[in-house]
Design an enzyme around this catalytic site. Structure first.
Site, short mmCIF file in Angstrom:
data_model
loop_
_atom_site.label_atom_id
_atom_site.label_comp_id
_atom_site.label_asym_id
_atom_site.label_seq_id
_atom_site.Cartn_x
_atom_site.Cartn_y
_atom_site.Cartn_z
N ASN A 244 0.81 -1.21 0.00
CA ASN A 244 0.00 0.00 0.00
C ASN A 244 0.85 1.27 0.00
O ASN A 244 0.37 2.35 0.31
CB ASN A 244 -0.93 0.00 1.22
CG ASN A 244 -1.99 -1.06 1.12
OD1 ASN A 244 -2.80 -1.08 0.20
ND2 ASN A 244 -1.99 -1.98 2.06
N HIS A 246 3.32 2.20 1.98
CA HIS A 246 3.59 2.75 3.30
C HIS A 246 4.79 2.03 3.90
O HIS A 246 5.15 0.94 3.48
CB HIS A 246 2.38 2.60 4.21
CG HIS A 246 1.23 3.45 3.78
ND1 HIS A 246 1.00 4.70 4.29
CD2 HIS A 246 0.26 3.24 2.86
CE1 HIS A 246 -0.06 5.22 3.72
NE2 HIS A 246 -0.54 4.35 2.85
N CYS A 281 4.07 7.81 7.15
CA CYS A 281 5.35 8.04 6.49
C CYS A 281 5.29 7.40 5.12
O CYS A 281 5.05 6.20 5.00
CB CYS A 281 6.49 7.45 7.31
SG CYS A 281 8.11 7.67 6.55
#
Length: 349
Positions: A244, A246, A281
């Site tokens: 995804n 991430h 992040c």
């Protein structure tokens, strides 16, 4: 109502942790000793390492409807310079075991740990906070048994719990707990737990005593003036990113350890870890890792332990994570010297 996979700042990923090149900044007056790059070798082990010594190659024992035990063998590339499992390795074991746990229960549908009702609504589990206590680190070639279970945490959160034991002796090595919430993948906003999702998980939630009480001690926000150590130019690499896009939650631990002085890393070992995730992040993030010495063996500390406050922030000052680490002197004989209960089990909680 649970099935893990991410941090509120990241979705968990199935990748090895790789450290980027860093430049270090050290506050004036603080003893030099940080500017040495420290590599870490924590890798996620799935089926190959989820070895069962009783025949099953994945789940060692289904203890109850809501508790499952799984075995992992510590590989040579999962240990640090001391020959013990890295904290990143343990974090990855937690992630792997909870995913397989949900899969065994029949509520895990995709690689992100989402159930059918979660997928319909574009929802994923994200960590909002996590605590880890470490009594003893397993060594290379040791076999550890990871017990996992799920419990409720208020109306709109869930708690994932872990106990790590030595497979041969049944001694408790680590325990950990995390609070998870739902996030919409499209809007990136946190979500309440829909009734349909709650129904998928509620019969598997164990109503037990919390294995680690919440850390109510406030972690202060750090800045350039309050931080004793600052590590600059941290950036995710491609191998840190999950499906995804991430960052793997174990990477956050690597980043906060980069701001720990080498003298501490050489002479101490991590004994506890508290993480509070604030922001996501992403692949293009550029981060800074700040650390503040809040206690050491020269500052009214009778047990020779050292404690640090941490913060990860983006270059533009946006806060990503706050954390606290506690460190103890490395023992000469790292076996059976800590006060842990070898018979502790989920049934005792």
């Amino acid at each position: 109502m649970v099935a893990p996979i991410t941090t509120a700042a990241s979705m968990c990923a199935f990748h090895n942790v790789v450290l980027a090149t860093q430049n270090y900044g050290i506050k004036k007056g603080i003893k030099q000793g940080l500017g040495v790059k420290r590599g870490s070798c924590g890798g996620l082990q799935m089926k190959a390492n989820a070895q069962n010594h009783n025949g099953d190659d994945k789940i060692s024992k289904v203890v109850s409807k809501s508790s499952i035990r799984q075995n992992f063998t510590i590989r040579s590339y999962e240990v640090d310079a001391n020959g013990i499992a890295s904290i990143e390795t343990l974090m990855n074991y937690f992630q792997s075991s909870i995913i397989d746990h949900c899969n065994t229960l029949g509520i895990h549908v995709d690689a992100a740990g989402s159930s059918k009702e979660m997928i319909k609504r574009n929802l994923v589990w994200v960590y909002s906070e996590m605590q880890v206590w470490i009594y003893r680190y397993p060594k290379w070639d040791d076999v550890v048994e990871v017990e996992t279970w799920l419990s409720s945490e208020g109306k709109n959160a869930a708690r994932f719990n872990w106990i790590v034991r030595d497979f041969k002796t049944n001694q408790m090595l680590n325990r950990a707990s995390s609070v998870c919430v739902l996030m919409n993948k499209l809007t990136r906003r946190l979500s309440k737990i829909p009734v349909e999702v709650r129904r998928e998980f509620e019969s598997y939630l164990k109503n037990s005593r919390i294995i680690i009480e919440g850390d109510d001690k406030k972690i202060p926000k750090l800045d350039d003036t309050s931080a004793d150590y600052i590590c600059l130019d941290l950036k995710p690499r491609w191998s840190d990113i999950d499906i995804n896009f991430h960052v793997n939650n174990a990477k956050y631990v690597s980043w906060i350890l980069e701001s720990i002085p080498e003298s501490i890393l050489m002479n101490y070992e991590l004994s506890s870890l508290t993480l509070k995730f604030k922001r996501e992040c992403k692949r293009d993030s550029k981060l800074q890792s700040l650390a503040e010495v809040c206690s050491d063996n020269n500052n009214n500390n009778n047990n020779n332990n050292v404690e640090y406050n941490h913060m990860l922030r983006s270059e533009d000052g946006v806060e990503i994570l706050r954390g606290r680490t506690e460190w103890r002197l490395k023992p000469t004989n790292n076996f059976d010297i800590f006060n842990h209960d070898p018979e502790a089990s989920i049934k005792d909680l």
